[in-house]
Motif scaffolding. Structure first.
Motif, mmCIF file in Angstrom:
data_model
loop_
_atom_site.group_PDB
_atom_site.id
_atom_site.type_symbol
_atom_site.label_atom_id
_atom_site.label_comp_id
_atom_site.label_asym_id
_atom_site.label_seq_id
_atom_site.Cartn_x
_atom_site.Cartn_y
_atom_site.Cartn_z
ATOM 1 N N ALA A 96 50.964 -35.488 18.925
ATOM 2 C CA ALA A 96 49.603 -36.005 18.746
ATOM 3 C C ALA A 96 48.717 -35.615 19.920
ATOM 4 C CB ALA A 96 49.647 -37.529 18.595
ATOM 5 N N LEU A 97 49.281 -35.618 21.122
ATOM 6 C CA LEU A 97 48.504 -35.265 22.316
ATOM 7 C C LEU A 97 48.028 -33.823 22.252
ATOM 8 C CD1 LEU A 97 47.455 -36.087 25.097
ATOM 9 C CD2 LEU A 97 49.657 -35.364 26.058
ATOM 10 N N ILE A 98 48.865 -32.930 21.780
ATOM 11 C CA ILE A 98 48.476 -31.521 21.663
ATOM 12 C C ILE A 98 47.301 -31.380 20.694
ATOM 13 C CG2 ILE A 98 49.206 -29.272 20.770
ATOM 14 C CD1 ILE A 98 51.923 -29.765 21.973
ATOM 15 N N ASP A 99 47.358 -32.062 19.564
ATOM 16 C CA ASP A 99 46.249 -32.029 18.615
ATOM 17 C C ASP A 99 44.960 -32.512 19.267
ATOM 18 O OD1 ASP A 99 47.865 -31.124 16.587
ATOM 19 O OD2 ASP A 99 47.970 -33.029 15.511
ATOM 20 N N THR A 100 45.045 -33.644 19.956
ATOM 21 C CA THR A 100 43.853 -34.257 20.544
ATOM 22 C C THR A 100 43.254 -33.370 21.624
ATOM 23 O OG1 THR A 100 44.734 -36.464 20.092
ATOM 24 C CG2 THR A 100 42.985 -36.301 21.738
ATOM 25 N N LEU A 101 44.081 -32.857 22.512
ATOM 26 C CA LEU A 101 43.582 -31.989 23.579
ATOM 27 C C LEU A 101 42.987 -30.700 23.015
ATOM 28 C CD1 LEU A 101 46.363 -32.386 26.306
ATOM 29 C CD2 LEU A 101 44.057 -33.356 26.311
ATOM 30 N N SER A 102 43.619 -30.148 21.988
ATOM 31 C CA SER A 102 43.109 -28.912 21.377
ATOM 32 C C SER A 102 41.721 -29.123 20.792
ATOM 33 C CB SER A 102 44.073 -28.446 20.292
ATOM 34 O OG SER A 102 43.546 -27.353 19.580
ATOM 35 N N VAL A 103 41.515 -30.237 20.115
ATOM 36 C CA VAL A 103 40.206 -30.526 19.515
ATOM 37 C C VAL A 103 39.168 -30.768 20.598
ATOM 38 C CG1 VAL A 103 38.913 -32.210 18.157
ATOM 39 C CG2 VAL A 103 41.117 -31.368 17.325
ATOM 40 N N GLU A 104 39.540 -31.484 21.654
ATOM 41 C CA GLU A 104 38.588 -31.745 22.734
ATOM 42 C C GLU A 104 38.143 -30.459 23.412
ATOM 43 O OE1 GLU A 104 40.591 -34.573 25.177
ATOM 44 O OE2 GLU A 104 39.985 -36.289 23.925
ATOM 45 N N LEU A 105 39.073 -29.542 23.625
ATOM 46 C CA LEU A 105 38.711 -28.250 24.218
ATOM 47 C C LEU A 105 37.839 -27.433 23.272
ATOM 48 C CD1 LEU A 105 42.114 -27.264 25.883
ATOM 49 C CD2 LEU A 105 40.005 -27.937 27.055
ATOM 50 N N SER A 106 38.153 -27.484 21.989
ATOM 51 C CA SER A 106 37.352 -26.761 21.003
ATOM 52 C C SER A 106 35.938 -27.325 20.932
ATOM 53 C CB SER A 106 38.009 -26.841 19.622
ATOM 54 O OG SER A 106 39.257 -26.196 19.610
ATOM 55 N N ALA A 107 35.817 -28.631 21.071
ATOM 56 C CA ALA A 107 34.492 -29.267 21.032
ATOM 57 C C ALA A 107 33.625 -28.776 22.186
ATOM 58 C CB ALA A 107 34.638 -30.779 21.081
ATOM 59 N N LEU A 108 34.228 -28.594 23.346
ATOM 60 C CA LEU A 108 33.486 -28.074 24.491
ATOM 61 C C LEU A 108 33.048 -26.633 24.247
ATOM 62 C CD1 LEU A 108 35.632 -29.478 27.446
ATOM 63 C CD2 LEU A 108 33.356 -30.256 26.733
ATOM 64 N N ALA A 109 33.927 -25.860 23.626
ATOM 65 C CA ALA A 109 33.626 -24.447 23.387
ATOM 66 C C ALA A 109 32.562 -24.273 22.307
ATOM 67 C CB ALA A 109 34.899 -23.708 22.991
ATOM 68 N N LEU A 110 32.609 -25.109 21.282
ATOM 69 C CA LEU A 110 31.658 -24.962 20.169
ATOM 70 C C LEU A 110 30.236 -25.340 20.558
ATOM 71 C CD1 LEU A 110 33.614 -26.238 17.048
ATOM 72 C CD2 LEU A 110 32.841 -23.920 17.506
ATOM 73 N N ASP A 111 30.102 -26.377 21.379
ATOM 74 C CA ASP A 111 28.796 -26.829 21.838
ATOM 75 C C ASP A 111 27.876 -27.070 20.638
ATOM 76 O OD1 ASP A 111 26.851 -27.546 23.657
ATOM 77 O OD2 ASP A 111 26.144 -25.501 23.966
ATOM 78 N N ARG A 112 26.828 -26.270 20.478
ATOM 79 C CA ARG A 112 25.860 -26.493 19.396
ATOM 80 C C ARG A 112 26.327 -25.949 18.052
ATOM 81 N NH1 ARG A 112 22.392 -22.088 18.333
ATOM 82 N NH2 ARG A 112 22.735 -20.279 19.658
ATOM 83 N N TYR A 113 27.490 -25.317 17.998
ATOM 84 C CA TYR A 113 27.979 -24.748 16.744
ATOM 85 C C TYR A 113 28.958 -25.685 16.034
ATOM 86 C CZ TYR A 113 26.018 -20.326 18.361
ATOM 87 O OH TYR A 113 25.163 -19.349 18.791
#
Length: 301
Positions: free
Chosen positions: A5-22
């Motif tokens: 579960a931690l891997i899923d959560t961290l992956s999404v949090e990092l993706s959220a930073l990368a996506l920004d306005r997208y």
């Protein structure tokens, strides 16, 4: 929270930073429901002449979209045909030795070849850059149209191979591909076997209730019922009584939440991995084994 579960959560949090306005649906949440998108898709298969990549143009409610498919392995008409749909943001036709696509991991990652004709589908927006994909998915209507095009292509290919070869057809896919698999069953149900990996029938739940909310635009997060109205298809899926769906879910999946999606399958048996979304996606041997078991069952039917 366990390791998976931690891997899923961290992956999404990092993706959220990368996506920004997208982020998903950050530009617009206006869209007809999936059923209406499906009804308005128009596409025509090209002339099929053996192995290779085939590109198409589909008419949709959001304009022209460009799906594709690749006949990656053709053993003959006496073998079953597997239609495989990739996961989110993959480049599905990358079969190079260093590729990490789901198709390569699951179907080409063993010395023992799968005894079936293998067809790989590519959804619109998935053969160009990740930025191009992210830009398009800021609109809920484009996301729904993308899925509808893939489902329609699955249906046309299913009809083509059943009529032209008489072979049995399995539809399968992972994550996004699992949703395409289940939507095809819910609205068409013309394949012989459906093997959704990491998917259910409450698609809107991903963007409204799972950790994936962090990748969803602010307006969309504030309108969960609108997203569910467009993307969920539980009533249509439940109406299909045929014993032809063989799902696989992950117990600790933080994106395709196990407790939410399992109820979509009623009393049907669900193969469950003690993993999260990402760790299950990488469990090629388990995923491959599940598909092969269903292929063997299909060939005995």
């Amino acid at each position: 929270m366990n390791y998976h579960a931690l891997i899923d959560t961290l992956s999404v949090e990092l993706s959220a930073l990368a996506l920004d306005r997208y982020k998903f649906f950050s530009a617009s949440i206006e869209s007809p429901p999936l059923a209406e998108h499906l009804a308005r898709i128009k596409l025509r298969l090209p002339v099929i002449k053996g192995q290779g990549v085939y590109e198409l143009t589909a008419e949709s409610l959001v304009g022209r979209l460009k799906p594709a498919f690749c006949i990656a392995q053709w053993l003959g008409e006496e073998y079953p045909t597997v239609l495989w749909h990739h996961g989110n943001a993959e480049r599905p036709f990358d079969f190079r030795w260093f590729s990490t696509t789901s198709f390569k991991r699951i179907f080409l990652g063993s010395r023992e070849p799968i005894q079936a004709n293998l067809i790989v589908l590519a959804a619109p927006f998935h053969r160009r850059s990740l930025k191009t994909y992210a830009e398009q998915l800021r609109y809920l209507a484009k996301f729904a149209a993308m899925i509808a095009v893939s489902v329609t292509l699955v249906d046309d290919l299913t009809s083509y191979f059943k009529l032209s070869t008489g072979s049995r057809v399995m539809v399968t896919g992972i994550s996004l591909g699992g949703w395409v698999t289940n939507i095809h069953r819910a609205f068409y149900n013309t394949a012989d076997s459906y093997v959704p990996l990491l998917a259910g029938a409450a698609l809107g739940d991903i963007f409204t209730s799972s950790v994936y909310r962090k990748l969803t635009g602010r307006c969309a997060r504030a309108s969960p019922e609108e997203l569910r109205a467009v993307l969920n298809f539980e009533p249509e899926f439940a109406r299909i009584q045929a014993n032809n769906v063989f799902p696989l879910l992950a117990q600790h999946d933080q994106i395709i939440r196990f407790d939410r999606q399992r109820i979509c399958y009623g009393n049907r048996r669900i193969v469950t991995l003690e993993k999260g979304h990402l760790t299950a996606s990488l469990a090629a041997n388990e995923l491959r084994g599940h598909i092969i078991r269903q292929l063997e069952q299909l060939m005995r039917a």
